[in-house]
Design a protein around this motif. Structure first.
Motif, PDB file in Angstrom:
ATOM      1  N   THR A  60       8.447   2.946 -15.254  1.00 39.60           N
ATOM      2  CA  THR A  60       6.714   3.033 -15.228  1.00 39.60           C
ATOM      3  C   THR A  60       6.154   1.629 -15.088  1.00 39.60           C
ATOM      4  OG1 THR A  60       6.806   5.017 -16.827  1.00 39.60           O
ATOM      5  CG2 THR A  60       4.875   3.865 -16.575  1.00 39.60           C
ATOM      6  N   ALA A  61       5.145   1.599 -14.285  1.00 39.16           N
ATOM      7  CA  ALA A  61       4.763   0.153 -13.847  1.00 39.16           C
ATOM      8  C   ALA A  61       3.057   0.269 -13.949  1.00 39.16           C
ATOM      9  CB  ALA A  61       5.238   0.065 -12.655  1.00 39.16           C
ATOM     10  N   VAL A  62       2.546  -0.873 -13.938  1.00 40.46           N
ATOM     11  CA  VAL A  62       1.226  -1.256 -13.730  1.00 40.46           C
ATOM     12  C   VAL A  62       1.258  -2.260 -12.563  1.00 40.46           C
ATOM     13  CG1 VAL A  62      -0.726  -2.463 -14.627  1.00 40.46           C
ATOM     14  CG2 VAL A  62       0.651  -1.029 -16.339  1.00 40.46           C
ATOM     15  N   ALA A  63       0.641  -1.928 -11.430  1.00 41.55           N
ATOM     16  CA  ALA A  63       0.310  -2.760 -10.203  1.00 41.55           C
ATOM     17  C   ALA A  63      -1.160  -2.859  -9.911  1.00 41.55           C
ATOM     18  CB  ALA A  63       0.999  -1.664  -9.058  1.00 41.55           C
ATOM     19  N   PHE A  64      -1.295  -4.002  -9.286  1.00 47.20           N
ATOM     20  CA  PHE A  64      -2.593  -4.651  -8.565  1.00 47.20           C
ATOM     21  C   PHE A  64      -2.496  -5.146  -7.287  1.00 47.20           C
ATOM     22  CE2 PHE A  64      -2.985  -5.371 -13.050  1.00 47.20           C
ATOM     23  CZ  PHE A  64      -4.360  -4.991 -13.512  1.00 47.20           C
ATOM     24  N   THR A  65      -3.405  -4.651  -6.442  1.00 48.87           N
ATOM     25  CA  THR A  65      -3.315  -5.215  -4.969  1.00 48.87           C
ATOM     26  C   THR A  65      -4.564  -6.318  -4.956  1.00 48.87           C
ATOM     27  OG1 THR A  65      -2.818  -2.950  -4.405  1.00 48.87           O
ATOM     28  CG2 THR A  65      -3.642  -4.429  -2.558  1.00 48.87           C
ATOM     29  N   LYS A  66      -4.169  -7.224  -4.270  1.00 48.21           N
ATOM     30  CA  LYS A  66      -4.890  -8.436  -4.041  1.00 48.21           C
ATOM     31  C   LYS A  66      -5.342  -8.418  -2.548  1.00 48.21           C
ATOM     32  CE  LYS A  66      -6.391 -13.061  -4.371  1.00 48.21           C
ATOM     33  NZ  LYS A  66      -5.642 -14.466  -4.337  1.00 48.21           N
ATOM     34  N   ASN A  67      -6.559  -8.205  -2.388  1.00 51.25           N
ATOM     35  CA  ASN A  67      -7.102  -8.453  -0.941  1.00 51.25           C
ATOM     36  C   ASN A  67      -7.148  -9.665  -0.544  1.00 51.25           C
ATOM     37  OD1 ASN A  67      -8.939  -8.318   1.522  1.00 51.25           O
ATOM     38  ND2 ASN A  67      -9.360  -6.226   1.245  1.00 51.25           N
ATOM     39  N   GLU A  68      -6.138 -10.146   0.383  1.00 49.35           N
ATOM     40  CA  GLU A  68      -6.000 -11.599   0.833  1.00 49.35           C
ATOM     41  C   GLU A  68      -7.558 -11.838   1.304  1.00 49.35           C
ATOM     42  OE1 GLU A  68      -3.952 -13.155  -0.621  1.00 49.35           O
ATOM     43  OE2 GLU A  68      -2.702 -11.436  -1.128  1.00 49.35           O
ATOM     44  N   LYS A  69      -8.096 -11.275   2.098  1.00 43.69           N
ATOM     45  CA  LYS A  69      -9.323 -11.522   2.794  1.00 43.69           C
ATOM     46  C   LYS A  69     -10.465 -11.898   2.005  1.00 43.69           C
ATOM     47  CE  LYS A  69      -8.167  -9.121   7.029  1.00 43.69           C
ATOM     48  NZ  LYS A  69      -8.473  -7.838   7.967  1.00 43.69           N
ATOM     49  N   THR A  70     -10.760 -10.762   1.156  1.00 41.70           N
ATOM     50  CA  THR A  70     -11.912 -11.010  -0.044  1.00 41.70           C
ATOM     51  C   THR A  70     -11.623 -11.651  -1.256  1.00 41.70           C
ATOM     52  OG1 THR A  70     -11.535  -8.815  -0.642  1.00 41.70           O
ATOM     53  CG2 THR A  70     -12.931  -8.899   1.127  1.00 41.70           C
ATOM     54  N   GLY A  71     -10.201 -11.560  -1.727  1.00 39.73           N
ATOM     55  CA  GLY A  71      -9.978 -11.958  -3.078  1.00 39.73           C
ATOM     56  C   GLY A  71     -10.257 -10.903  -3.979  1.00 39.73           C
ATOM     57  N   ALA A  72     -10.749  -9.942  -3.817  1.00 39.97           N
ATOM     58  CA  ALA A  72     -10.789  -8.753  -4.656  1.00 39.97           C
ATOM     59  C   ALA A  72      -9.605  -8.180  -5.062  1.00 39.97           C
ATOM     60  CB  ALA A  72     -11.580  -7.540  -4.007  1.00 39.97           C
ATOM     61  N   LEU A  73      -9.669  -7.811  -6.247  1.00 42.05           N
ATOM     62  CA  LEU A  73      -8.211  -7.132  -7.111  1.00 42.05           C
ATOM     63  C   LEU A  73      -8.746  -5.631  -7.342  1.00 42.05           C
ATOM     64  CD1 LEU A  73      -7.461  -9.578  -9.612  1.00 42.05           C
ATOM     65  CD2 LEU A  73      -6.266  -9.241  -7.635  1.00 42.05           C
ATOM     66  N   LEU A  74      -7.568  -4.956  -6.877  1.00 44.27           N
ATOM     67  CA  LEU A  74      -7.709  -3.450  -6.946  1.00 44.27           C
ATOM     68  C   LEU A  74      -6.606  -3.094  -8.230  1.00 44.27           C
ATOM     69  CD1 LEU A  74      -8.901  -0.685  -6.186  1.00 44.27           C
ATOM     70  CD2 LEU A  74      -6.906  -0.408  -4.756  1.00 44.27           C
TER      71      LEU A  74
END
Length: 178
Positions: A147-161
């Motif tokens: 089981t995991a927790v993941a985040f995606t970092k948008n490299e263009k905007t710096g936003a985290l999802l």
């Protein structure tokens, strides 16, 4: 309630740095704590299943009926590094290869940190940016689950999802050397 949260881009500077700092600290803790070998022996002397080797891994991203599923190969090396070829695209070619670090405990539990690039534009079930995930799981014979927790970092905007819930189930393809 959705399984994802988008951090507003107008305040990403401080929040992104804080989130990356937490991720780096967690990664250092995982790698620093990982001195167990791929095959462990318990206090009672029984050998636990080895994590080292190659595994066919089904990864489920999100929860519920709309969860995305991919299948790829994960390789756990004796030096505690981890690689994945990434799930195959529509032509069968691997996309989004990843790498990371793993650690195992004598009781068969283990954890790993993995990161991989995603698409540059949104795609079905996949968000643009770099994915960072921390998995915790257990090896049982020639299978494991996490089981995991993941985040995606948008490299263009710096936003985290994120956080996004991720689970995996794997079957051993070949054994590695501890």
């Amino acid at each position: 309630m959705r399984n994802t949260t988008l951090v507003p881009t107008s305040r990403t500077g401080r929040h992104s740095l804080r989130a990356l700092g937490v991720w780096l600290a967690l990664t250092v803790a995982l790698v620093g704590a990982g001195t167990a070998t791929a095959t462990a022996t318990t206090e009672a002397g029984s050998r636990q299943p080895a994590l080292g080797g190659t595994w066919e891994t089904t990864v489920t991203i999100g929860t519920g009926p709309g969860a995305a599923r991919t299948v790829s190969r994960f390789s756990f090396a004796a030096d505690h590094t981890l690689t994945t070829d990434g799930a195959p695209d529509e032509n069968g070619n691997p996309e989004y290869p990843g790498s990371g670090y793993w650690t195992a405990r004598p009781d068969g539990s283990f954890s790993f940190y993995i990161t991989h690039d995603g698409p540059e534009e949104p795609a079905e079930g996949v968000y643009p940016g770099t994915v960072h995930a921390v998995h915790m799981g257990r090896v049982k014979g020639d299978t494991f689950t996490t089981t995991a927790v993941a985040f995606t970092k948008n490299e263009k905007t710096g936003a985290l999802l994120g956080p996004v819930t991720v689970t995996s189930a794997a079957t051993r393809v070949s054994a590695g050397t501890p």
